[in-house]
Design an enzyme around this catalytic site. Sequence first.
Site, PDB file in Angstrom:
ATOM      1  N   GLY A   1      88.826  66.486 -48.150  1.00 36.92           N
ATOM      2  CA  GLY A   1      88.202  67.496 -49.005  1.00 36.92           C
ATOM      3  C   GLY A   1      89.158  68.576 -49.464  1.00 36.92           C
ATOM      4  O   GLY A   1      90.326  68.325 -49.758  1.00 36.92           O
TER       5      GLY A   1
ATOM      6  N   ASP B   1      90.402  70.944 -47.765  1.00 37.96           N
ATOM      7  CA  ASP B   1      91.448  71.123 -46.748  1.00 37.96           C
ATOM      8  C   ASP B   1      92.645  70.220 -47.065  1.00 37.96           C
ATOM      9  O   ASP B   1      93.809  70.671 -47.076  1.00 37.96           O
ATOM     10  CB  ASP B   1      90.841  70.770 -45.373  1.00 37.96           C
ATOM     11  CG  ASP B   1      91.680  71.217 -44.200  1.00 37.96           C
ATOM     12  OD1 ASP B   1      92.676  71.938 -44.413  1.00 37.96           O
ATOM     13  OD2 ASP B   1      91.334  70.846 -43.056  1.00 37.96           O
TER      14      ASP B   1
ATOM     15  N   ASN C   1      88.993  72.717 -40.369  1.00 36.44           N
ATOM     16  CA  ASN C   1      88.294  72.320 -39.138  1.00 36.44           C
ATOM     17  C   ASN C   1      88.988  72.996 -37.961  1.00 36.44           C
ATOM     18  O   ASN C   1      90.038  73.610 -38.125  1.00 36.44           O
ATOM     19  CB  ASN C   1      88.247  70.799 -38.982  1.00 36.44           C
ATOM     20  CG  ASN C   1      89.637  70.186 -38.931  1.00 36.44           C
ATOM     21  OD1 ASN C   1      90.436  70.518 -38.054  1.00 36.44           O
ATOM     22  ND2 ASN C   1      89.934  69.326 -39.884  1.00 36.44           N
TER      23      ASN C   1
HETATM   24  N1  AR6 Z   1      88.730  72.777 -55.180  1.00 34.08           N
HETATM   25  C1  AR6 Z   1      87.496  73.316 -55.057  1.00 34.08           C
HETATM   26  N2  AR6 Z   1      86.519  72.737 -54.331  1.00 34.08           N
HETATM   27  C2  AR6 Z   1      86.796  71.569 -53.738  1.00 34.08           C
HETATM   28  C3  AR6 Z   1      88.057  70.941 -53.814  1.00 34.08           C
HETATM   29  C4  AR6 Z   1      89.054  71.591 -54.589  1.00 34.08           C
HETATM   30  N3  AR6 Z   1      90.283  71.088 -54.721  1.00 34.08           N
HETATM   31  N4  AR6 Z   1      88.004  69.779 -53.104  1.00 34.08           N
HETATM   32  C5  AR6 Z   1      86.757  69.688 -52.599  1.00 34.08           C
HETATM   33  N5  AR6 Z   1      86.027  70.760 -52.977  1.00 34.08           N
HETATM   34  P1  AR6 Z   1      84.698  69.906 -47.820  1.00 34.08           P
HETATM   35  P2  AR6 Z   1      83.399  71.118 -45.461  1.00 34.08           P
HETATM   36  C6  AR6 Z   1      84.638  71.099 -52.637  1.00 34.08           C
HETATM   37  O1  AR6 Z   1      84.222  68.572 -47.376  1.00 34.08           O
HETATM   38  O2  AR6 Z   1      82.071  70.591 -45.843  1.00 34.08           O
HETATM   39  C7  AR6 Z   1      87.674  68.455 -44.142  1.00 34.08           C
HETATM   40  O3  AR6 Z   1      88.053  67.189 -43.746  1.00 34.08           O
HETATM   41  C8  AR6 Z   1      83.690  69.984 -52.298  1.00 34.08           C
HETATM   42  O4  AR6 Z   1      83.169  69.410 -53.498  1.00 34.08           O
HETATM   43  O5  AR6 Z   1      86.110  70.027 -48.257  1.00 34.08           O
HETATM   44  O6  AR6 Z   1      83.504  72.531 -44.972  1.00 34.08           O
HETATM   45  C9  AR6 Z   1      88.063  69.518 -43.118  1.00 34.08           C
HETATM   46  O7  AR6 Z   1      89.260  69.203 -42.472  1.00 34.08           O
HETATM   47  C10 AR6 Z   1      82.623  70.703 -51.494  1.00 34.08           C
HETATM   48  O8  AR6 Z   1      81.661  71.297 -52.373  1.00 34.08           O
HETATM   49  O9  AR6 Z   1      84.496  71.013 -46.624  1.00 34.08           O
HETATM   50  C11 AR6 Z   1      86.896  69.514 -42.193  1.00 34.08           C
HETATM   51  O10 AR6 Z   1      87.027  68.504 -41.226  1.00 34.08           O
HETATM   52  C12 AR6 Z   1      83.370  71.850 -50.832  1.00 34.08           C
HETATM   53  O11 AR6 Z   1      84.672  71.870 -51.439  1.00 34.08           O
HETATM   54  C13 AR6 Z   1      85.724  69.228 -43.087  1.00 34.08           C
HETATM   55  O12 AR6 Z   1      86.259  68.511 -44.202  1.00 34.08           O
HETATM   56  C14 AR6 Z   1      83.549  71.724 -49.337  1.00 34.08           C
HETATM   57  O13 AR6 Z   1      83.719  70.371 -48.978  1.00 34.08           O
HETATM   58  C15 AR6 Z   1      85.082  70.487 -43.600  1.00 34.08           C
HETATM   59  O14 AR6 Z   1      83.947  70.160 -44.337  1.00 34.08           O
END
Ligand code: AR6
Length: 183
Positions: free
Chosen positions: A39, A41, A31
């Site tokens: 997630g 991150d 972010n």
């Molecule tokens: N390995 C692979 N994919 C993953 C993993 C992992 N370890 N963990 C989650 N995913 P998101 P965004 C997938 O929410 O939508 C955070 O709080 C998950 O299933 O991580 O870009 C940041 O700080 C999904 O398909 O990212 C921001 O505030 C994908 O990663 C915000 O979330 C992305 O989900 C960003 O949101």
Amino acid sequence: MDTPSFLGGRLVVELGDITKLDIDAIVNAANTSLMGGGGVDGAIHKGGGLSILEECRTIRKNYPNGLPTGKAVLTKGGNLPAKYVIHTVGPVWQGGQSSEPDLLKDCYNNSLDLALQNNIKTIAFPAISAGVYGYPLDQASQVAAKAVQERLSQSKAIEKVIFIFFIQEDKDIFLKHCNLGPY
Ligand code: AR6
């Protein structure tokens, strides 16, 4: 097939945890604060340790208002097996009329540009914006695949791009909508 591959093996689709990949760089769906979150991150900062946060803090000084959406920055991988982490900020989905596709494309292009500038040859992307930020995965998959396909065809320097999904259902959605042809 477990690991579908496209473009002569230069683009592969995997199921798993991005933090476990022993490659040159993994991409973080960050972010604007660059200070971590949930997630992927959260998982990257947890696995990588405080050195990544410290590097992000230093980078943040160049962006008093936060890293703009679509931009990407590079840190080392800390305790992760990956050598580097490329942090990019995906767009928050607002219905699709707020430049979300262009901004998401920027995330992929700017991440790959950073990879090229830093001699990174193997890089993995999560589904940027398709989690908390609410970007519909079918549409995000099309944007992601097109951007990466274009860059790979422009430059041979990047040897392998991995699209990695945490759950099988997401991997299936990507494969259905990526328009990359047969694998
Ligand atoms: N390995 C692979 N994919 C993953 C993993 C992992 N370890 N963990 C989650 N995913 P998101 P965004 C997938 O929410 O939508 C955070 O709080 C998950 O299933 O991580 O870009 C940041 O700080 C999904 O398909 O990212 C921001 O505030 C994908 O990663 C915000 O979330 C992305 O989900 C960003 O949101």
